[in-house]
Structure formats: structure tokens, C-alpha cells
Scaffold this motif. Structure first.
Motif, PDB file in Angstrom:
ATOM      1  N   THR A 100       0.866  -1.184   0.000  1.00 21.37           N
ATOM      2  CA  THR A 100       0.000   0.000   0.000  1.00 21.37           C
ATOM      3  C   THR A 100       0.897   1.227   0.000  1.00 21.37           C
ATOM      4  N   VAL A 101       0.662   2.160  -0.928  1.00 20.44           N
ATOM      5  CA  VAL A 101       1.550   3.325  -1.048  1.00 20.44           C
ATOM      6  C   VAL A 101       0.956   4.525  -0.308  1.00 20.44           C
ATOM      7  N   VAL A 102       1.788   5.193   0.479  1.00 17.15           N
ATOM      8  CA  VAL A 102       1.369   6.451   1.100  1.00 17.15           C
ATOM      9  C   VAL A 102       2.462   7.501   0.919  1.00 17.15           C
ATOM     10  N   GLY A 103       2.025   8.756   0.931  1.00 13.27           N
ATOM     11  CA  GLY A 103       2.974   9.863   0.862  1.00 13.27           C
ATOM     12  C   GLY A 103       2.998  10.578   2.207  1.00 13.27           C
ATOM     13  N   GLY A 104       2.597  11.844   2.219  1.00 11.22           N
ATOM     14  CA  GLY A 104       2.617  12.621   3.451  1.00 11.22           C
ATOM     15  C   GLY A 104       1.468  12.314   4.393  1.00 11.22           C
ATOM     16  N   GLY A 105       0.515  11.486   3.963  1.00 10.35           N
ATOM     17  CA  GLY A 105      -0.606  11.114   4.843  1.00 10.35           C
ATOM     18  C   GLY A 105      -1.553  12.263   5.123  1.00 10.35           C
ATOM     19  N   SER A 106      -1.602  13.259   4.233  1.00 11.94           N
ATOM     20  CA  SER A 106      -2.452  14.425   4.494  1.00 11.94           C
ATOM     21  C   SER A 106      -3.822  14.325   3.837  1.00 11.94           C
ATOM     22  N   ASN A 107      -4.079  13.175   3.223  1.00 10.10           N
ATOM     23  CA  ASN A 107      -5.421  12.977   2.648  1.00 10.10           C
ATOM     24  C   ASN A 107      -5.904  11.558   2.944  1.00 10.10           C
ATOM     25  N   LEU A 108      -5.478  11.033   4.080  1.00  7.79           N
ATOM     26  CA  LEU A 108      -5.732   9.620   4.387  1.00  7.79           C
ATOM     27  C   LEU A 108      -6.541   9.423   5.652  1.00  7.79           C
ATOM     28  N   VAL A 133      -0.876  23.932   0.886  1.00  6.88           N
ATOM     29  CA  VAL A 133      -1.285  22.554   0.551  1.00  6.88           C
ATOM     30  C   VAL A 133      -0.186  21.613   1.050  1.00  6.88           C
ATOM     31  N   PRO A 134      -0.466  20.806   2.067  1.00  5.13           N
ATOM     32  CA  PRO A 134       0.575  19.917   2.569  1.00  5.13           C
ATOM     33  C   PRO A 134       0.721  18.662   1.710  1.00  5.13           C
ATOM     34  N   GLY A 135       1.624  17.790   2.086  1.00  2.89           N
ATOM     35  CA  GLY A 135       1.756  16.500   1.416  1.00  2.89           C
ATOM     36  C   GLY A 135       2.972  16.432   0.522  1.00  2.89           C
ATOM     37  N   SER A 136       3.058  15.315  -0.187  1.00  4.65           N
ATOM     38  CA  SER A 136       4.209  15.046  -1.058  1.00  4.65           C
ATOM     39  C   SER A 136       3.832  15.284  -2.516  1.00  4.65           C
ATOM     40  N   VAL A 137       4.860  15.336  -3.355  1.00  2.76           N
ATOM     41  CA  VAL A 137       4.620  15.472  -4.793  1.00  2.76           C
ATOM     42  C   VAL A 137       3.862  14.246  -5.322  1.00  2.76           C
ATOM     43  N   ASN A 184      -4.116  15.223  -7.947  1.00  2.00           N
ATOM     44  CA  ASN A 184      -4.135  16.488  -8.689  1.00  2.00           C
ATOM     45  C   ASN A 184      -4.459  17.625  -7.719  1.00  2.00           C
ATOM     46  N   ALA A 185      -3.637  17.710  -6.689  1.00  2.00           N
ATOM     47  CA  ALA A 185      -3.861  18.701  -5.632  1.00  2.00           C
ATOM     48  C   ALA A 185      -3.821  20.112  -6.195  1.00  2.00           C
ATOM     49  N   GLY A 186      -4.569  21.001  -5.569  1.00  2.53           N
ATOM     50  CA  GLY A 186      -4.569  22.378  -6.023  1.00  2.53           C
ATOM     51  C   GLY A 186      -5.492  23.266  -5.204  1.00  2.53           C
ATOM     52  N   THR A 187      -5.549  24.509  -5.648  1.00  2.00           N
ATOM     53  CA  THR A 187      -6.422  25.506  -5.023  1.00  2.00           C
ATOM     54  C   THR A 187      -7.016  26.341  -6.164  1.00  2.00           C
ATOM     55  N   TYR A 208     -10.363  17.249 -11.551  1.00  2.00           N
ATOM     56  CA  TYR A 208     -10.570  17.832 -10.231  1.00  2.00           C
ATOM     57  C   TYR A 208     -10.321  16.801  -9.120  1.00  2.00           C
ATOM     58  N   ARG A 209      -9.257  17.016  -8.351  1.00  2.00           N
ATOM     59  CA  ARG A 209      -8.854  16.182  -7.204  1.00  2.00           C
ATOM     60  C   ARG A 209      -8.833  14.698  -7.535  1.00  2.00           C
ATOM     61  N   ASP A 210      -8.334  14.387  -8.744  1.00  2.00           N
ATOM     62  CA  ASP A 210      -8.272  12.991  -9.161  1.00  2.00           C
ATOM     63  C   ASP A 210      -7.362  12.876 -10.381  1.00  2.00           C
ATOM     64  N   VAL A 217       3.575   2.943  -8.100  1.00  2.00           N
ATOM     65  CA  VAL A 217       3.954   3.989  -7.156  1.00  2.00           C
ATOM     66  C   VAL A 217       4.612   5.116  -7.952  1.00  2.00           C
ATOM     67  N   VAL A 218       4.128   6.322  -7.751  1.00  2.00           N
ATOM     68  CA  VAL A 218       4.746   7.486  -8.394  1.00  2.00           C
ATOM     69  C   VAL A 218       6.097   7.720  -7.722  1.00  2.00           C
ATOM     70  N   VAL A 219       7.153   7.870  -8.535  1.00  2.00           N
ATOM     71  CA  VAL A 219       8.477   8.109  -7.946  1.00  2.00           C
ATOM     72  C   VAL A 219       9.054   9.481  -8.297  1.00  2.00           C
ATOM     73  N   ARG A 224      -5.978  34.172   3.040  1.00  2.00           N
ATOM     74  CA  ARG A 224      -7.359  33.764   2.772  1.00  2.00           C
ATOM     75  C   ARG A 224      -7.654  32.429   3.472  1.00  2.00           C
ATOM     76  N   ARG A 225      -6.676  31.519   3.403  1.00  2.00           N
ATOM     77  CA  ARG A 225      -6.866  30.214   4.050  1.00  2.00           C
ATOM     78  C   ARG A 225      -6.956  30.379   5.558  1.00  2.00           C
ATOM     79  N   ALA A 226      -6.061  31.215   6.100  1.00  2.00           N
ATOM     80  CA  ALA A 226      -6.034  31.391   7.561  1.00  2.00           C
ATOM     81  C   ALA A 226      -7.358  31.950   8.069  1.00  2.00           C
TER      82      ALA A 226
HETATM   83  C1  LIG Z   1      -4.506  21.161   6.439  1.00  2.00           C
HETATM   84  C2  LIG Z   1      -4.725  20.565   5.084  1.00  2.00           C
HETATM   85  C3  LIG Z   1      -5.024  21.381   4.008  1.00  2.00           C
HETATM   86  C4  LIG Z   1      -5.215  20.837   2.734  1.00  2.00           C
HETATM   87  N1  LIG Z   1      -5.473  21.667   1.702  1.00  2.00           N
HETATM   88  C5  LIG Z   1      -5.572  21.163   0.453  1.00  2.00           C
HETATM   89  C6  LIG Z   1      -5.791  22.012  -0.665  1.00  2.00           C
HETATM   90  O1  LIG Z   1      -5.881  23.224  -0.536  1.00  2.00           O
HETATM   91  N2  LIG Z   1      -5.880  21.447  -1.891  1.00  2.00           N
HETATM   92  C7  LIG Z   1      -5.763  20.101  -2.088  1.00  2.00           C
HETATM   93  O2  LIG Z   1      -5.829  19.641  -3.233  1.00  2.00           O
HETATM   94  N3  LIG Z   1      -5.572  19.262  -1.042  1.00  2.00           N
HETATM   95  C8  LIG Z   1      -5.474  19.755   0.218  1.00  2.00           C
HETATM   96  N4  LIG Z   1      -5.292  18.911   1.277  1.00  2.00           N
HETATM   97  C9  LIG Z   1      -5.254  17.463   1.045  1.00  2.00           C
HETATM   98  C10 LIG Z   1      -3.843  16.890   0.773  1.00  2.00           C
HETATM   99  O3  LIG Z   1      -2.866  17.796   1.201  1.00  2.00           O
HETATM  100  C11 LIG Z   1      -3.635  16.583  -0.694  1.00  2.00           C
HETATM  101  O4  LIG Z   1      -4.580  15.648  -1.175  1.00  2.00           O
HETATM  102  C12 LIG Z   1      -2.210  16.028  -0.952  1.00  2.00           C
HETATM  103  O5  LIG Z   1      -1.936  16.084  -2.324  1.00  2.00           O
HETATM  104  C13 LIG Z   1      -2.028  14.598  -0.468  1.00  2.00           C
HETATM  105  O6  LIG Z   1      -0.657  14.283  -0.594  1.00  2.00           O
HETATM  106  P1  LIG Z   1       0.028  13.232   0.383  1.00  2.00           P
HETATM  107  O7  LIG Z   1       1.431  13.068  -0.035  1.00  2.00           O
HETATM  108  O8  LIG Z   1      -0.195  13.620   1.793  1.00  2.00           O
HETATM  109  O9  LIG Z   1      -0.780  11.920  -0.007  1.00  2.00           O
HETATM  110  P2  LIG Z   1      -1.376  10.805   0.963  1.00  2.00           P
HETATM  111  O10 LIG Z   1      -2.421  11.423   1.829  1.00  2.00           O
HETATM  112  O11 LIG Z   1      -0.291  10.076   1.641  1.00  2.00           O
HETATM  113  O12 LIG Z   1      -2.066   9.854  -0.111  1.00  2.00           O
HETATM  114  C14 LIG Z   1      -3.142  10.314  -0.910  1.00  2.00           C
HETATM  115  C15 LIG Z   1      -3.430   9.261  -1.980  1.00  2.00           C
HETATM  116  O13 LIG Z   1      -2.317   9.181  -2.857  1.00  2.00           O
HETATM  117  C16 LIG Z   1      -1.741   7.868  -2.836  1.00  2.00           C
HETATM  118  N5  LIG Z   1      -0.284   8.099  -2.923  1.00  2.00           N
HETATM  119  C17 LIG Z   1       0.470   8.922  -2.165  1.00  2.00           C
HETATM  120  N6  LIG Z   1       1.726   8.957  -2.626  1.00  2.00           N
HETATM  121  C18 LIG Z   1       1.768   8.127  -3.697  1.00  2.00           C
HETATM  122  C19 LIG Z   1       2.789   7.747  -4.611  1.00  2.00           C
HETATM  123  N7  LIG Z   1       4.038   8.202  -4.527  1.00  2.00           N
HETATM  124  N8  LIG Z   1       2.470   6.864  -5.595  1.00  2.00           N
HETATM  125  C20 LIG Z   1       1.213   6.349  -5.707  1.00  2.00           C
HETATM  126  N9  LIG Z   1       0.215   6.679  -4.874  1.00  2.00           N
HETATM  127  C21 LIG Z   1       0.483   7.569  -3.884  1.00  2.00           C
HETATM  128  C22 LIG Z   1      -2.216   7.221  -1.541  1.00  2.00           C
HETATM  129  O14 LIG Z   1      -2.303   5.815  -1.661  1.00  2.00           O
HETATM  130  C23 LIG Z   1      -3.611   7.849  -1.415  1.00  2.00           C
HETATM  131  O15 LIG Z   1      -4.534   7.178  -2.240  1.00  2.00           O
HETATM  132  C24 LIG Z   1      -5.111  19.439   2.557  1.00  2.00           C
HETATM  133  C25 LIG Z   1      -4.805  18.607   3.643  1.00  2.00           C
HETATM  134  C26 LIG Z   1      -4.609  19.161   4.901  1.00  2.00           C
HETATM  135  C27 LIG Z   1      -4.242  18.266   6.046  1.00  2.00           C
END
Ligand SMILES: Cc1cc2nc3c(=O)[nH]c(=O)nc-3n(C[C@H](O)[C@H](O)[C@H](O)COP(=O)(O)OP(=O)(O)OC[C@H]3O[C@@H](n4cnc5c(N)ncnc54)[C@H](O)[C@@H]3O)c2cc1C
Length: 337
Positions: A91-99, A156-160, A167-170, A204-206, A214-216, A240-242
Motif C-alpha cells: 500500500t503506497v502512502v505519501g505525506g498522509g495528508s489525505n488519508l 497545501v501539505p503533502g508530497s509530490v 491532482n492537488a490544487g487551489t 478535479y482532485r483525481d 507507485v509514483v516516484v 485567505r486560508r487562515a
Molecule cells: C490542512 C490541510 C489542508 C489541505 N489543503 C488542500 C488544498 O488546498 N488542496 C488540495 O488539493 N488538497 C489539500 N489537502 C489534502 C492533501 O494535502 C492533498 O490531497 C495532498 O496532495 C495529499 O498528498 P500526500 O502526499 O499527503 O498523499 P497521501 O495522503 O499520503 O495519499 C493520498 C493518496 O495518494 C496515494 N499516494 C500517495 N503517494 C503516492 C505515490 N508516490 N504513488 C502512488 N500513490 C500515492 C495514496 O495511496 C492515497 O490514495 C489538505 C490537507 C490538509 C491536512
């Protein structure tokens, strides 16, 4: 919480488990031989029975049988090949900010990209970056070199890697706008695959980036822009976010996607859900689309709140909100649905 801190950036501290010792979690599918093999492959880059709440911004989640943080792509490929041969799920995870990780945790190996953090400026206006690099570092490097295009990452937290999957964004933009290519490794055999922007299927967010890989890494194409302009735009976004978002809470940010032409937060608030609480899971009084952990919320609490809010919005507005957060793992009954 500093939005730009990537949980996976933390240096691993070890959790006291020893290879060949008793299996701490009776649900674990990894026996002593499997643990020894993983330790031989990864050394200190693997932990066993690792609580996933340590690796999610919502601070929720039961143990991963193994939590692996390979420090190079070669080690990642070796890990994947071992898992494929041994029949161990990955199971692949990055920064865990959307889990949201369920309370009984994740069986098999959780592959965290947090140690793949190489980032460099190439060809004057592009950035090539490994998947575990934080979005904050991408923004900092672009700003330092006077390159515009990733201002949308402010806050926007998390990993690339996670950002590409989501498709993270604002309102300022999203990864789709700047990504030239994404490189992945196939979980089944470690083969590398490179896709150009169109083949990633960003929306949009997908995205269409497959869960079997796994994205590298990725290449971002930016454009020269005065640093002062970039800084001003990012500052305005952060301000604006704050003003609108809850502070100092454990969360995933927005829980639901915005439906076309509307905002999930507006719909939830209008349906009267603000302040609803189950256990320590709370529908934030500040922003109704933020379902936050105000203490020791379990995943079961959070999922129950999600379903209650969703049902109320359905009743009030006649539409079903779609989840933005991703749910992983199994619940205490062993269910993974
Ligand atoms: C305070 C806060 C504010 C936020 N604001 C925004 C915002 O403004 N806009 C926005 O779009 N999102 C926002 N988010 C959500 C989150 O930051 C994004 O979705 C971010 O892109 C998730 O990245 P991550 O590395 O944390 O992924 P994770 O949460 O670790 O994983 C997300 C998904 O991606 C998969 N994944 C992760 N890394 C990989 C990889 N290398 N290869 C394959 N699959 C992978 C995981 O299996 C999971 O399905 C916010 C989150 C928080 C906590």
C-alpha cells in the motif's frame, strides 16, 4: 500545525521492534522470516507494527504490518520485487495528508516515499523532483529561482507523489497545469513507466494514475516571474486560508469534494451539520467541510460522522457528496470495504 510540514519528512526513530521477536500485532500477516527478509533488504528503513496515526495528519490509523521508507528508487524496486515474489500486499502512502486509515491498520507493507526527496532545477525553468519531496519544498525552490506556476501550493501539505495522484490544487491552479511528465514504478515487477501530462488523466482532485504503481518522480514546467509577485500571491492565498480554515487541528483539510458549481462546505453548513460530533470526530464550526480529530478520534468515529453528514446533505439538498479523502486498511472486524 505547519501546513507545509510533510509527515514523511520526519526521520524514523525506530519503534523498538526486533526482527525475530514476537509479532506484536496478532493481525500481522508478516511472520519472523518475512520480517527478517525485509530487515535484510531495508535495514533501518523499515519499522514493524507501526501505528499509522503517526503518519497521517488526521492522527488516525491502526498499525501497518511493515512501514517501509526506502531511501533510493533502487531500494524501492528491490522491495517491490521481494513483495511480489513473497505475495505480500503493498500500500503506497505519501505525506498522509489525505488519508483515513482504519482502526485495525494495514496488512502487508506500507510503502512510504518520504525519503525520496531529491529536487533540482533543470533547463533553467523546470523542476525535476522525487515523489517524497514536500510540496512546500517545491514552492520554496520555485520562489527562490523566480519561477511561477506553483503558487497554488501555498498551504497545501503533502508530497509530490500524493499531489499527483490527487491532482492537488487551489483556486490558483493545480498540478495538472504544470506537470510535464510523471514517472512511476509498477508494483508487480518494479518496471518504470513514464507518462506525459495527457496520459495522467488529471481532473478535479483525481487522476488516472493507476493504483497498481507507485509514483516516484515528476517534471514541472514553470515560467519566469518576479519573486515579489510570487510571494505576494502566495501570501494572499495563505491569508485567505487562515481566515477560513480551522487552526491547530488534526485533519485532512476538506473531507468531501466540491460538487460541480457549489461548495461542499456551504452545503454541509446549510444542512445544519456544523458542530456535529461523534467521539472525538467533529464537523468543524469554522469550516463545515473539515471533519477534524479533536482528540483521540478513531477511524470508526470519523467514518460514522462522514456517513451522518452525507446522509443529512442528501436529505437536505438531494445530492450525494463524494469523498476527497482516501480510506485505507481494515476495520476491527477485518472489513476493508
Ligand atoms: C490542512 C490541510 C489542508 C489541505 N489543503 C488542500 C488544498 O488546498 N488542496 C488540495 O488539493 N488538497 C489539500 N489537502 C489534502 C492533501 O494535502 C492533498 O490531497 C495532498 O496532495 C495529499 O498528498 P500526500 O502526499 O499527503 O498523499 P497521501 O495522503 O499520503 O495519499 C493520498 C493518496 O495518494 C496515494 N499516494 C500517495 N503517494 C503516492 C505515490 N508516490 N504513488 C502512488 N500513490 C500515492 C495514496 O495511496 C492515497 O490514495 C489538505 C490537507 C490538509 C491536512
Amino acid at each position: 500545525m505547519n501546513d507545509d510540514v510533510l509527515i514523511g519528512d520526519e526521520e524514523p526513530g525506530g519503534n523498538g521492534e526486533s526482527v525475530g521477536g514476537a509479532v506484536a500485532n496478532p493481525r500481522s500477516l508478516l511472520d519472523d522470516a518475512a520480517r527478517a527478509a525485509l530487515r535484510a533488504l531495508l535495514g533501518d528503513d523499515v519499522r514493524f507494527d507501526e501505528p499509522m496515526r503517526r503518519h497521517t495528519t488526521a492522527r488516525i490509523g491502526g498499525p501497518a504490518d511493515a512501514f517501509a521508507m526506502p531511501s533510493t528508487i533502487e531500494r524501492l524496486v528491490a522491495l517491490l520485487r521481494w513483495c511480489a515474489a513473497a505475495g505480500v500486499a503493498v500500500t503506497v502512502v505519501g505525506g498522509g495528508s489525505n488519508l483515513l486509515v482504519r482502526d485495525a491498520g494495514i496488512r502487508g507493507v506500507v510503502l512510504n516515499t518520504g525519503r525520496l526527496r531529491r529536487i533540482e532545477l533543470v533547463d533553467g525553468t523546470a523542476i525535476e523532483v522525487e515523489a517524497g519531496c514536500s510540496t512546500g519544498k517545491v514552492l520554496s525552490l520555485a520562489m527562490k529561482h523566480g519561477l511561477g506556476g506553483v503558487e497554488f501550493l501555498g498551504g497545501v501539505p503533502g508530497s509530490v507523489g500524493g499531489g499527483m495522484i490527487m491532482n492537488a490544487g487551489t483556486y490558483l491552479g493545480e498540478f495538472k497545469d504544470v506537470t510535464a511528465w510523471v514517472e512511476s514504478v509498477r508494483l508487480s515487477d518494479g518496471a518504470r513507466v513514464r507518462r506525459d501530462n495527457a496520459a495522467c488523466g488529471f481532473r478535479y482532485r483525481d487522476s488516472d494514475l493507476p493504483p497498481t504503481e507507485v509514483v516516484v518522480g515528476a517534471r514541472l514546467e514553470l515560467r519566469p516571474r518576479p519573486r515579489a509577485e510570487i510571494e505576494a500571491e502566495v501570501k494572499a492565498l495563505r491569508k485567505r486560508r487562515a481566515e477560513r480554515e480551522p487552526k491547530k487541528v488534526s485533519s485532512n483539510g476538506s473531507t468531501f469534494k466540491n460538487p460541480p458549481g457549489d461548495f461542499a462546505g456551504r452545503l454541509i453548513e446549510a444542512a445544519g451539520c456544523k458542530g456535529w460530533q461523534i467521539g472525538d470526530a467533529l464537523c468543524s464550526p469554522v469550516h463545515a467541510n473539515w471533519l477534524v480529530n479533536v482528540g483521540d478520534a478513531t477511524c470508526a468515529d470519523m467514518l460514522a460522522l462522514i456517513e451522518r453528514v452525507r446522509a443529512r446533505v442528501q436529505e437536505a439538498h438531494g445530492l450525494t457528496l463524494q469523498l476527497e479523502v482516501k480510506i485505507l486498511g481494515e476495520d476491527v472486524s477485518g472489513d476493508t470495504r
